[in-house]
Write a protein that holds these residues in place. Sequence first.
Motif, PDB file in Angstrom:
ATOM      1  N   TRP A  13       0.859  -1.178   0.000  1.00  0.00           N
ATOM      2  CA  TRP A  13       0.000   0.000   0.000  1.00  0.00           C
ATOM      3  C   TRP A  13       0.897   1.230   0.000  1.00  0.00           C
ATOM      4  O   TRP A  13       2.103   1.136   0.174  1.00  0.00           O
ATOM      5  N   THR A  14       0.288   2.375  -0.226  1.00  0.00           N
ATOM      6  CA  THR A  14       1.055   3.623  -0.290  1.00  0.00           C
ATOM      7  C   THR A  14       0.502   4.610   0.729  1.00  0.00           C
ATOM      8  O   THR A  14      -0.566   4.394   1.309  1.00  0.00           O
ATOM      9  N   THR A  15       1.229   5.709   0.882  1.00  0.00           N
ATOM     10  CA  THR A  15       0.738   6.802   1.710  1.00  0.00           C
ATOM     11  C   THR A  15      -0.421   7.471   0.967  1.00  0.00           C
ATOM     12  O   THR A  15      -0.615   7.232  -0.228  1.00  0.00           O
ATOM     13  N   LYS A  19       3.080   7.764  -2.071  1.00  0.00           N
ATOM     14  CA  LYS A  19       4.470   7.358  -1.860  1.00  0.00           C
ATOM     15  C   LYS A  19       4.513   5.954  -1.255  1.00  0.00           C
ATOM     16  O   LYS A  19       3.609   5.551  -0.528  1.00  0.00           O
ATOM     17  N   CYS A  21       5.335   2.785   1.120  1.00  0.00           N
ATOM     18  CA  CYS A  21       5.485   2.563   2.559  1.00  0.00           C
ATOM     19  C   CYS A  21       6.479   1.429   2.757  1.00  0.00           C
ATOM     20  O   CYS A  21       6.492   0.461   1.993  1.00  0.00           O
ATOM     21  N   TYR A  22       7.288   1.546   3.793  1.00  0.00           N
ATOM     22  CA  TYR A  22       8.307   0.543   4.092  1.00  0.00           C
ATOM     23  C   TYR A  22       8.137   0.070   5.523  1.00  0.00           C
ATOM     24  O   TYR A  22       7.674   0.807   6.390  1.00  0.00           O
TER      25      TYR A  22
END
Length: 91
Positions: A13-15, A19, A21-22
């Motif tokens: 998933w992303t922000t 961006k 995510c890690y």
Amino acid sequence: MPDELRSLRVLPWTTPDGKPCYLSTDGHGPVSALADQIEAMQLATGEDVLRHARLMLADPKVPPGEFRFLSARLAEALRDTLRVARSRAGG
């Protein structure tokens, strides 16, 4: 846990602004398990969309609007699959 046993995992998933995510992880824990479940779901969805695309391509009567919708879903599935591949490759 020693830092040398941890690695950064790209999450599926992303922000909110898109961006990546890690997660610093050893591959265990609730967030890693959730990421594994979501990745499996994303890959299964990609397979379903691809199967549907093949059926639509074989039907000469499919309207152009349905192909546009299908193209958007294929792009989403490819995005998700590439994110899974990057995660499994280690970044």
